[in-house]
Design a protein around this motif. Structure first.
Motif, PDB file in Angstrom:
ATOM      1  N   ASN A   1       8.826  -6.460 -37.048  1.00  0.00           N
ATOM      2  CA  ASN A   1       9.879  -5.890 -36.222  1.00  0.00           C
ATOM      3  C   ASN A   1       9.409  -4.571 -35.616  1.00  0.00           C
ATOM      4  OD1 ASN A   1      12.718  -4.052 -36.416  1.00  0.00           O
ATOM      5  ND2 ASN A   1      12.931  -6.061 -35.490  1.00  0.00           N
ATOM      6  N   VAL A   2       9.491  -4.460 -34.306  1.00  0.00           N
ATOM      7  CA  VAL A   2       9.012  -3.261 -33.610  1.00  0.00           C
ATOM      8  C   VAL A   2       9.770  -2.022 -34.068  1.00  0.00           C
ATOM      9  CG1 VAL A   2       8.796  -2.147 -31.366  1.00  0.00           C
ATOM     10  CG2 VAL A   2       8.235  -4.567 -31.607  1.00  0.00           C
ATOM     11  N   ARG A   3      11.061  -2.160 -34.303  1.00  0.00           N
ATOM     12  CA  ARG A   3      11.878  -0.992 -34.665  1.00  0.00           C
ATOM     13  C   ARG A   3      11.461  -0.424 -36.026  1.00  0.00           C
ATOM     14  NH1 ARG A   3      13.888   0.857 -30.165  1.00  0.00           N
ATOM     15  NH2 ARG A   3      16.032   1.327 -30.756  1.00  0.00           N
ATOM     16  N   LEU A   4      11.006  -1.292 -36.934  1.00  0.00           N
ATOM     17  CA  LEU A   4      10.497  -0.809 -38.217  1.00  0.00           C
ATOM     18  C   LEU A   4       9.260   0.050 -38.015  1.00  0.00           C
ATOM     19  CD1 LEU A   4      10.762  -3.947 -40.565  1.00  0.00           C
ATOM     20  CD2 LEU A   4      12.239  -1.928 -40.539  1.00  0.00           C
ATOM     21  N   SER A   5       8.428  -0.316 -37.046  1.00  0.00           N
ATOM     22  CA  SER A   5       7.209   0.443 -36.761  1.00  0.00           C
ATOM     23  C   SER A   5       7.495   1.741 -36.029  1.00  0.00           C
ATOM     24  CB  SER A   5       6.243  -0.418 -35.927  1.00  0.00           C
ATOM     25  OG  SER A   5       5.932  -1.618 -36.594  1.00  0.00           O
ATOM     26  N   GLU A   6       8.526   1.739 -35.190  1.00  0.00           N
ATOM     27  CA  GLU A   6       8.849   2.923 -34.393  1.00  0.00           C
ATOM     28  C   GLU A   6       9.530   4.018 -35.217  1.00  0.00           C
ATOM     29  OE1 GLU A   6       9.743   0.741 -30.081  1.00  0.00           O
ATOM     30  OE2 GLU A   6      11.385   1.528 -31.304  1.00  0.00           O
ATOM     31  N   ALA A   7      10.341   3.623 -36.168  1.00  0.00           N
ATOM     32  CA  ALA A   7      11.197   4.578 -36.876  1.00  0.00           C
ATOM     33  C   ALA A   7      10.445   5.761 -37.507  1.00  0.00           C
ATOM     34  CB  ALA A   7      12.026   3.837 -37.932  1.00  0.00           C
ATOM     35  N   PRO A   8       9.293   5.538 -38.203  1.00  0.00           N
ATOM     36  CA  PRO A   8       8.625   6.681 -38.841  1.00  0.00           C
ATOM     37  C   PRO A   8       8.200   7.770 -37.871  1.00  0.00           C
ATOM     38  CG  PRO A   8       7.786   4.610 -39.725  1.00  0.00           C
ATOM     39  CD  PRO A   8       8.640   4.265 -38.544  1.00  0.00           C
ATOM     40  N   SER A   9       7.874   7.411 -36.628  1.00  0.00           N
ATOM     41  CA  SER A   9       7.453   8.419 -35.657  1.00  0.00           C
ATOM     42  C   SER A   9       8.597   9.361 -35.295  1.00  0.00           C
ATOM     43  CB  SER A   9       6.906   7.750 -34.395  1.00  0.00           C
ATOM     44  OG  SER A   9       7.927   7.042 -33.710  1.00  0.00           O
ATOM     45  N   HIS A  10       9.820   8.950 -35.604  1.00  0.00           N
ATOM     46  CA  HIS A  10      10.996   9.790 -35.368  1.00  0.00           C
ATOM     47  C   HIS A  10      11.462  10.481 -36.652  1.00  0.00           C
ATOM     48  CE1 HIS A  10      11.749   8.254 -31.238  1.00  0.00           C
ATOM     49  NE2 HIS A  10      11.203   7.156 -31.712  1.00  0.00           N
ATOM     50  N   GLY A  11      10.710  10.273 -37.744  1.00  0.00           N
ATOM     51  CA  GLY A  11      11.087  10.875 -39.018  1.00  0.00           C
ATOM     52  C   GLY A  11      12.360  10.306 -39.591  1.00  0.00           C
ATOM     53  N   LEU A  12      12.607   9.026 -39.301  1.00  0.00           N
ATOM     54  CA  LEU A  12      13.846   8.395 -39.751  1.00  0.00           C
ATOM     55  C   LEU A  12      13.557   7.029 -40.370  1.00  0.00           C
ATOM     56  CD1 LEU A  12      16.120   9.047 -36.638  1.00  0.00           C
ATOM     57  CD2 LEU A  12      16.352  10.151 -38.875  1.00  0.00           C
ATOM     58  N   PRO A  13      14.310   6.645 -41.397  1.00  0.00           N
ATOM     59  CA  PRO A  13      14.257   5.258 -41.862  1.00  0.00           C
ATOM     60  C   PRO A  13      14.777   4.336 -40.759  1.00  0.00           C
ATOM     61  CG  PRO A  13      15.397   6.673 -43.437  1.00  0.00           C
ATOM     62  CD  PRO A  13      15.245   7.460 -42.186  1.00  0.00           C
ATOM     63  N   ALA A  14      14.316   3.108 -40.729  1.00  0.00           N
ATOM     64  CA  ALA A  14      14.780   2.164 -39.711  1.00  0.00           C
ATOM     65  C   ALA A  14      16.289   1.951 -39.803  1.00  0.00           C
ATOM     66  CB  ALA A  14      14.044   0.837 -39.856  1.00  0.00           C
ATOM     67  N   LEU A  15      16.843   2.041 -41.013  1.00  0.00           N
ATOM     68  CA  LEU A  15      18.276   1.836 -41.187  1.00  0.00           C
ATOM     69  C   LEU A  15      19.102   2.902 -40.469  1.00  0.00           C
ATOM     70  CD1 LEU A  15      17.106   0.066 -43.615  1.00  0.00           C
ATOM     71  CD2 LEU A  15      19.323   0.448 -44.661  1.00  0.00           C
ATOM     72  N   VAL A  16      18.498   4.055 -40.231  1.00  0.00           N
ATOM     73  CA  VAL A  16      19.172   5.115 -39.476  1.00  0.00           C
ATOM     74  C   VAL A  16      18.772   5.045 -38.009  1.00  0.00           C
ATOM     75  CG1 VAL A  16      19.462   7.618 -39.233  1.00  0.00           C
ATOM     76  CG2 VAL A  16      19.294   6.593 -41.514  1.00  0.00           C
ATOM     77  N   TYR A  17      17.497   4.786 -37.757  1.00  0.00           N
ATOM     78  CA  TYR A  17      16.978   4.736 -36.391  1.00  0.00           C
ATOM     79  C   TYR A  17      17.635   3.620 -35.584  1.00  0.00           C
ATOM     80  CZ  TYR A  17      13.476   4.245 -32.656  1.00  0.00           C
ATOM     81  OH  TYR A  17      12.845   4.152 -31.438  1.00  0.00           O
ATOM     82  N   ASP A  18      17.768   2.446 -36.202  1.00  0.00           N
ATOM     83  CA  ASP A  18      18.444   1.321 -35.543  1.00  0.00           C
ATOM     84  C   ASP A  18      18.984   0.400 -36.635  1.00  0.00           C
ATOM     85  OD1 ASP A  18      19.343  -0.851 -34.131  1.00  0.00           O
ATOM     86  OD2 ASP A  18      17.514  -1.158 -32.966  1.00  0.00           O
ATOM     87  N   HIS A  19      20.211   0.666 -37.045  1.00  0.00           N
ATOM     88  CA  HIS A  19      20.778  -0.058 -38.187  1.00  0.00           C
ATOM     89  C   HIS A  19      21.050  -1.527 -37.891  1.00  0.00           C
ATOM     90  CE1 HIS A  19      24.476   0.863 -35.963  1.00  0.00           C
ATOM     91  NE2 HIS A  19      25.003  -0.184 -36.588  1.00  0.00           N
ATOM     92  N   SER A  20      21.054  -1.901 -36.611  1.00  0.00           N
ATOM     93  CA  SER A  20      21.396  -3.283 -36.268  1.00  0.00           C
ATOM     94  C   SER A  20      20.166  -4.161 -36.001  1.00  0.00           C
ATOM     95  CB  SER A  20      22.299  -3.306 -35.032  1.00  0.00           C
ATOM     96  OG  SER A  20      21.633  -2.764 -33.902  1.00  0.00           O
ATOM     97  N   CYS A  21      18.967  -3.577 -36.064  1.00  0.00           N
ATOM     98  CA  CYS A  21      17.775  -4.392 -35.794  1.00  0.00           C
ATOM     99  C   CYS A  21      17.537  -5.366 -36.943  1.00  0.00           C
ATOM    100  CB  CYS A  21      16.553  -3.502 -35.561  1.00  0.00           C
ATOM    101  SG  CYS A  21      15.887  -2.718 -37.048  1.00  0.00           S
ATOM    102  N   ALA A  22      16.720  -6.371 -36.689  1.00  0.00           N
ATOM    103  CA  ALA A  22      16.475  -7.421 -37.687  1.00  0.00           C
ATOM    104  C   ALA A  22      15.855  -6.848 -38.958  1.00  0.00           C
ATOM    105  CB  ALA A  22      15.561  -8.491 -37.088  1.00  0.00           C
ATOM    106  N   GLY A  23      14.959  -5.866 -38.814  1.00  0.00           N
ATOM    107  CA  GLY A  23      14.329  -5.267 -39.985  1.00  0.00           C
ATOM    108  C   GLY A  23      15.323  -4.529 -40.861  1.00  0.00           C
ATOM    109  N   SER A  24      16.223  -3.774 -40.247  1.00  0.00           N
ATOM    110  CA  SER A  24      17.235  -3.036 -41.010  1.00  0.00           C
ATOM    111  C   SER A  24      18.168  -3.987 -41.750  1.00  0.00           C
ATOM    112  CB  SER A  24      18.047  -2.133 -40.075  1.00  0.00           C
ATOM    113  OG  SER A  24      17.236  -1.116 -39.523  1.00  0.00           O
ATOM    114  N   ARG A  25      18.593  -5.033 -41.061  1.00  0.00           N
ATOM    115  CA  ARG A  25      19.476  -6.010 -41.715  1.00  0.00           C
ATOM    116  C   ARG A  25      18.772  -6.672 -42.891  1.00  0.00           C
ATOM    117  NH1 ARG A  25      20.434  -7.615 -36.314  1.00  0.00           N
ATOM    118  NH2 ARG A  25      19.349  -9.600 -36.732  1.00  0.00           N
TER     119      ARG A  25
END
Length: 258
Positions: A214-238
């Motif tokens: 999941n791209v959003r899982l890869s993007e989240a650390p660059s923002h200093g955020l867990p994916a669940l906060v960065y995009d809680h609705s993406c497939a990785g967060s779910r």
């Protein structure tokens, strides 16, 4: 407090991503959660948004200098989730620990009797050195992220042998709470084959929840955020929320009241 080590000596299998997001998911469900970054690369600390200047104390101080857990803990931006960050000093800890008599027991001694959190996750380095041995000696149980590829199966057999040795020498109560399949790509037939092989081998030990690529899982650390906060609705967060629910279901009954 129940202590869960997240370990696999193979690198690039999603250990840190799993540690960050499963800790966030547990905090979101009401568990007071502690995340210990035991990897000298400090990726879990970075992924949680802990800046270098905020790491005045770290897991190095906890292991080598014997500082109390509370003095090494930094509050994260996630309510209910604290972290003991890692610094580059940790890369020298293995050399310094060699001369210490109780070198494999330092983390267990530090956590012994600590009750300020309900659950503690330990993000281990991709090796089976003294840092990982400290984590396995201190842990009640082990969560294994496993990338869905052929070489991961070889690494899994080595890890299971290591767990047996740790049980025999350091921590007879260590168990494996589950294996989490990560980086699952349904477009790749090999992914399905590896997943089937792991389930045939380990049965119910493998979590039903699968973590997709999941791209959003890869993007989240660059923002200093867990994916669940960065995009809680993406497939990785779910997927990580589903994994957290499964994990809670496997914890001892007396711990679920947290």
């Amino acid at each position: 407090m129940i202590t869960i080590a997240i370990a696999n000596q193979k690198g690039g299998v999603g250990k840190t991503t799993t540690a960050i997001n499963i800790a966030t998911a547990m905090a979101a469900t009401g568990w007071k959660t502690l995340l210990i970054d035991l990897d000298p690369q400090g990726n879990a600390s970075t992924g949680m948004g802990v800046r270098a200047e905020e790491r005045t104390t770290s897991s190095y101080d906890l292991l080598v200098d014997g500082l109390p857990v509370g003095e090494c803990t930094v509050a994260s931006s996630i309510p209910g989730l604290d972290i003991i960050p890692a610094t580059q000093d940790l890369s020298g800890a293995e050399v310094e620990l060699v001369s210490i008599e109780d070198r494999t027991d330092r983390l267990r001694q530090a956590l012994d009797g600590y009750k300020d959190h309900d659950v503690c996750f330990i993000d281990c380095p991709p090796s089976l050195g003294l840092l990982t041995l400290n984590a396995l000696s201190a842990a009640d149980t082990l969560l294994v992220p496993l990338q869905c590829e052929f070489f991961a199966l070889e690494g899994l057999s080595q890890l299971l042998q290591t767990v047996e040795r740790v049980q025999q020498r350091f921590n007879p109560d260590l168990g494996i709470i589950g294996v989490a399949l990560t980086m699952f790509d349904r477009r790749n037939r090999l992914t399905d084959q590896v997943a089937d092989d792991v389930r045939d081998c380990l049965g119910e030990l493998v979590f039903q929840s699968v973590i997709p690529r999941n791209v959003r899982l890869s993007e989240a650390p660059s923002h200093g955020l867990p994916a669940l906060v960065y995009d809680h609705s993406c497939a990785g967060s779910r997927a990580y929320m589903a994994l957290a629910r499964e994990l809670i279901g496997r914890l001892p009954e007396q711990r679920k009241a947290a």
